[in-house]
Scaffold this motif. Structure first.
Motif, PDB file in Angstrom:
ATOM      1  N   LEU A  53      32.823   4.349  10.094  1.00  0.00           N
ATOM      2  CA  LEU A  53      33.185   3.072  10.713  1.00  0.00           C
ATOM      3  C   LEU A  53      31.955   2.226  11.056  1.00  0.00           C
ATOM      4  CD1 LEU A  53      35.999   4.316  13.125  1.00  0.00           C
ATOM      5  CD2 LEU A  53      36.293   2.700  11.231  1.00  0.00           C
ATOM      6  N   GLU A  54      30.779   2.829  10.878  1.00  0.00           N
ATOM      7  CA  GLU A  54      29.509   2.182  11.211  1.00  0.00           C
ATOM      8  C   GLU A  54      29.454   1.777  12.678  1.00  0.00           C
ATOM      9  OE1 GLU A  54      28.590  -0.883   8.354  1.00  0.00           O
ATOM     10  OE2 GLU A  54      28.791   0.522   6.673  1.00  0.00           O
ATOM     11  N   VAL A  55      29.858   2.733  13.533  1.00  0.00           N
ATOM     12  CA  VAL A  55      29.792   2.558  14.976  1.00  0.00           C
ATOM     13  C   VAL A  55      29.143   3.799  15.577  1.00  0.00           C
ATOM     14  CG1 VAL A  55      31.857   1.096  15.061  1.00  0.00           C
ATOM     15  CG2 VAL A  55      32.089   3.555  15.422  1.00  0.00           C
ATOM     16  N   ASP A  56      28.807   3.717  16.834  1.00  0.00           N
ATOM     17  CA  ASP A  56      28.258   4.854  17.551  1.00  0.00           C
ATOM     18  C   ASP A  56      29.410   5.771  17.972  1.00  0.00           C
ATOM     19  OD1 ASP A  56      27.232   6.140  20.291  1.00  0.00           O
ATOM     20  OD2 ASP A  56      25.491   5.520  19.113  1.00  0.00           O
ATOM     21  N   VAL A  57      29.150   7.061  18.071  1.00  0.00           N
ATOM     22  CA  VAL A  57      30.175   8.005  18.531  1.00  0.00           C
ATOM     23  C   VAL A  57      30.740   7.554  19.876  1.00  0.00           C
ATOM     24  CG1 VAL A  57      30.604  10.374  19.296  1.00  0.00           C
ATOM     25  CG2 VAL A  57      29.248   9.971  17.259  1.00  0.00           C
ATOM     26  N   ASN A  58      29.880   6.986  20.712  1.00  0.00           N
ATOM     27  CA  ASN A  58      30.313   6.509  22.015  1.00  0.00           C
ATOM     28  C   ASN A  58      31.439   5.485  21.900  1.00  0.00           C
ATOM     29  OD1 ASN A  58      29.907   6.300  24.976  1.00  0.00           O
ATOM     30  ND2 ASN A  58      29.495   4.185  24.414  1.00  0.00           N
ATOM     31  N   ASP A  59      31.437   4.705  20.822  1.00  0.00           N
ATOM     32  CA  ASP A  59      32.500   3.723  20.629  1.00  0.00           C
ATOM     33  C   ASP A  59      33.857   4.384  20.419  1.00  0.00           C
ATOM     34  OD1 ASP A  59      30.799   1.509  20.874  1.00  0.00           O
ATOM     35  OD2 ASP A  59      30.246   1.636  18.762  1.00  0.00           O
ATOM     36  N   LEU A  60      33.864   5.642  20.012  1.00  0.00           N
ATOM     37  CA  LEU A  60      35.111   6.388  19.850  1.00  0.00           C
ATOM     38  C   LEU A  60      35.506   7.114  21.132  1.00  0.00           C
ATOM     39  CD1 LEU A  60      34.520   8.000  16.341  1.00  0.00           C
ATOM     40  CD2 LEU A  60      35.597   5.826  16.877  1.00  0.00           C
ATOM     41  N   LEU A  61      34.507   7.541  21.895  1.00  0.00           N
ATOM     42  CA  LEU A  61      34.775   8.360  23.074  1.00  0.00           C
ATOM     43  C   LEU A  61      35.022   7.552  24.336  1.00  0.00           C
ATOM     44  CD1 LEU A  61      32.094  11.118  22.464  1.00  0.00           C
ATOM     45  CD2 LEU A  61      34.545  11.248  22.046  1.00  0.00           C
ATOM     46  N   SER A  62      34.534   6.325  24.392  1.00  0.00           N
ATOM     47  CA  SER A  62      34.738   5.439  25.547  1.00  0.00           C
ATOM     48  C   SER A  62      34.280   6.065  26.848  1.00  0.00           C
ATOM     49  CB  SER A  62      36.219   5.042  25.664  1.00  0.00           C
ATOM     50  OG  SER A  62      36.670   4.444  24.500  1.00  0.00           O
ATOM     51  N   PHE A  63      33.064   6.621  26.866  1.00  0.00           N
ATOM     52  CA  PHE A  63      32.540   7.175  28.118  1.00  0.00           C
ATOM     53  C   PHE A  63      32.158   6.088  29.104  1.00  0.00           C
ATOM     54  CE2 PHE A  63      31.040  10.939  25.513  1.00  0.00           C
ATOM     55  CZ  PHE A  63      32.091  11.706  25.911  1.00  0.00           C
ATOM     56  N   GLY A  64      31.910   4.889  28.630  1.00  0.00           N
ATOM     57  CA  GLY A  64      31.528   3.799  29.516  1.00  0.00           C
ATOM     58  C   GLY A  64      30.024   3.712  29.690  1.00  0.00           C
ATOM     59  N   GLN A  65      29.600   2.899  30.629  1.00  0.00           N
ATOM     60  CA  GLN A  65      28.189   2.642  30.869  1.00  0.00           C
ATOM     61  C   GLN A  65      27.619   3.664  31.835  1.00  0.00           C
ATOM     62  OE1 GLN A  65      26.643   0.364  28.999  1.00  0.00           O
ATOM     63  NE2 GLN A  65      28.643   0.166  28.053  1.00  0.00           N
ATOM     64  N   ALA A  66      26.312   3.759  31.848  1.00  0.00           N
ATOM     65  CA  ALA A  66      25.618   4.679  32.754  1.00  0.00           C
ATOM     66  C   ALA A  66      25.952   4.318  34.198  1.00  0.00           C
ATOM     67  CB  ALA A  66      24.108   4.600  32.524  1.00  0.00           C
ATOM     68  N   ARG A 110      41.660   4.696  19.444  1.00  0.00           N
ATOM     69  CA  ARG A 110      40.424   3.926  19.280  1.00  0.00           C
ATOM     70  C   ARG A 110      40.000   3.913  17.808  1.00  0.00           C
ATOM     71  NH1 ARG A 110      37.653  -0.364  20.365  1.00  0.00           N
ATOM     72  NH2 ARG A 110      35.430  -0.028  20.436  1.00  0.00           N
ATOM     73  N   ILE A 111      40.141   5.026  17.113  1.00  0.00           N
ATOM     74  CA  ILE A 111      39.812   5.078  15.685  1.00  0.00           C
ATOM     75  C   ILE A 111      40.685   4.090  14.919  1.00  0.00           C
ATOM     76  CG2 ILE A 111      39.917   6.509  13.592  1.00  0.00           C
ATOM     77  CD1 ILE A 111      39.154   8.908  15.450  1.00  0.00           C
ATOM     78  N   ASN A 112      41.977   4.101  15.187  1.00  0.00           N
ATOM     79  CA  ASN A 112      42.896   3.171  14.517  1.00  0.00           C
ATOM     80  C   ASN A 112      42.558   1.718  14.832  1.00  0.00           C
ATOM     81  OD1 ASN A 112      44.580   4.616  12.816  1.00  0.00           O
ATOM     82  ND2 ASN A 112      45.920   5.227  14.494  1.00  0.00           N
ATOM     83  N   GLU A 113      42.207   1.457  16.083  1.00  0.00           N
ATOM     84  CA  GLU A 113      41.857   0.092  16.483  1.00  0.00           C
ATOM     85  C   GLU A 113      40.632  -0.402  15.703  1.00  0.00           C
ATOM     86  OE1 GLU A 113      40.237  -2.168  20.517  1.00  0.00           O
ATOM     87  OE2 GLU A 113      41.094  -0.159  20.677  1.00  0.00           O
ATOM     88  N   LEU A 114      39.585   0.419  15.644  1.00  0.00           N
ATOM     89  CA  LEU A 114      38.368   0.035  14.924  1.00  0.00           C
ATOM     90  C   LEU A 114      38.620  -0.066  13.420  1.00  0.00           C
ATOM     91  CD1 LEU A 114      35.788   2.187  16.898  1.00  0.00           C
ATOM     92  CD2 LEU A 114      35.981  -0.315  16.917  1.00  0.00           C
ATOM     93  N   ARG A 115      39.430   0.834  12.894  1.00  0.00           N
ATOM     94  CA  ARG A 115      39.767   0.817  11.459  1.00  0.00           C
ATOM     95  C   ARG A 115      40.463  -0.491  11.099  1.00  0.00           C
ATOM     96  NH1 ARG A 115      44.363   1.700   8.847  1.00  0.00           N
ATOM     97  NH2 ARG A 115      45.472   2.582  10.620  1.00  0.00           N
ATOM     98  N   LYS A 116      41.421  -0.879  11.904  1.00  0.00           N
ATOM     99  CA  LYS A 116      42.177  -2.108  11.639  1.00  0.00           C
ATOM    100  C   LYS A 116      41.309  -3.357  11.806  1.00  0.00           C
ATOM    101  CE  LYS A 116      46.589  -0.013  12.782  1.00  0.00           C
ATOM    102  NZ  LYS A 116      47.646   0.137  13.791  1.00  0.00           N
ATOM    103  N   LEU A 117      40.417  -3.336  12.814  1.00  0.00           N
ATOM    104  CA  LEU A 117      39.509  -4.462  13.001  1.00  0.00           C
ATOM    105  C   LEU A 117      38.618  -4.680  11.777  1.00  0.00           C
ATOM    106  CD1 LEU A 117      38.345  -4.058  16.715  1.00  0.00           C
ATOM    107  CD2 LEU A 117      39.581  -6.000  15.736  1.00  0.00           C
ATOM    108  N   GLN A 118      38.305  -3.587  11.090  1.00  0.00           N
ATOM    109  CA  GLN A 118      37.453  -3.668   9.905  1.00  0.00           C
ATOM    110  C   GLN A 118      38.268  -3.863   8.629  1.00  0.00           C
ATOM    111  OE1 GLN A 118      34.482  -0.575   9.642  1.00  0.00           O
ATOM    112  NE2 GLN A 118      34.125  -0.599  11.848  1.00  0.00           N
ATOM    113  N   GLY A 119      39.586  -3.907   8.753  1.00  0.00           N
ATOM    114  CA  GLY A 119      40.439  -4.111   7.591  1.00  0.00           C
ATOM    115  C   GLY A 119      40.478  -2.915   6.654  1.00  0.00           C
ATOM    116  N   LEU A 120      40.261  -1.716   7.200  1.00  0.00           N
ATOM    117  CA  LEU A 120      40.272  -0.497   6.381  1.00  0.00           C
ATOM    118  C   LEU A 120      41.636   0.172   6.421  1.00  0.00           C
ATOM    119  CD1 LEU A 120      36.892   1.125   7.524  1.00  0.00           C
ATOM    120  CD2 LEU A 120      37.340  -0.023   5.351  1.00  0.00           C
ATOM    121  N   ARG A 121      42.076   0.645   5.279  1.00  0.00           N
ATOM    122  CA  ARG A 121      43.299   1.447   5.217  1.00  0.00           C
ATOM    123  C   ARG A 121      42.920   2.883   5.585  1.00  0.00           C
ATOM    124  NH1 ARG A 121      47.673  -1.069   2.725  1.00  0.00           N
ATOM    125  NH2 ARG A 121      48.520   0.994   2.357  1.00  0.00           N
TER     126      ARG A 121
END
Length: 185
Positions: free
Chosen positions: A55-68, A7-18
């Motif tokens: 990455l300017e995202v919430d920790v939840n975006d890395l953990l993928s806990f899902g919705q309540a 997930r970190i790699n996916e978000l990093r690439k979406l933002q164009g970050l090396r």
């Protein structure tokens, strides 16, 4: 559930970050970040907070806990079955278990900590923290002083200052911690 590293790699690439750029933004070495992205287990929660902020995202975006579970926007809870399935992160001495399914759009982050006998790494994150010692005894190393706590004690601290714990006992110490992340974007 998707691995945190993927997930970190996916978000990093979406933002164009090396990788080295993200590592620098998070205050980590490129080698350590690379190791995190390949690991089967997530890194310590404080490290995830640094990566999420970079990455300017919430920790939840890395953990993928899902919705309540309730499906409602203003309530979140975690059933006993989901608690058993929630990821458990560890740095070898200190382990963290989330107490909510989603940390998205929340200023507070409650979690359960277990501290095995020994000394933890130094934690430092942009939050205030309340801790209640459920069981055991620990020594908190904070701002150049040592504070001793036992079952039933609690404390509140500015987590931006480095802090670590020592468990000199033979059994794990168990703590309830709530981080107040007042600077979430």
């Amino acid at each position: 559930m998707q691995k945190v590293g993927s997930r970190i790699n996916e978000l990093r690439k979406l933002q164009g970050l090396r990788l080295h750029t993200l590592a620098a933004k998070a205050g980590l070495t490129k080698g350590y970040l690379s190791k995190i992205t390949r690991a089967a287990e997530p890194p310590p929660f404080s490290t995830l907070q640094k990566i999420a902020a970079a990455l300017e995202v919430d920790v939840n975006d890395l953990l993928s806990f899902g919705q309540a579970e309730s499906g409602a926007r203003n309530i979140d809870f975690l059933s006993p079955v989901a608690k058993r399935q929630a990821p458990f992160r560890s740095d070898g001495i200190c382990s963290f278990k989330p107490l909510l399914k989603s940390y998205r759009n929340k200023q507070m982050s409650p979690f359960f900590m277990s501290i095995q006998p020994g000394k933890t790494q130094v934690f430092k994150h942009d939050a205030e923290e309340f801790v209640y010692l459920i069981a055991g005894e620990i020594t908190l190393h904070y701002d150049g002083r040592d504070y001793h706590f036992k079952t039933g004690d609690s404390f509140y601290l500015d987590s931006r200052l480095g802090h670590s714990f020592t468990n000199a006992g033979r059994e794990d110490a168990h703590l309830l911690a709530v981080d107040y992340n007042y600077r979430r974007f």
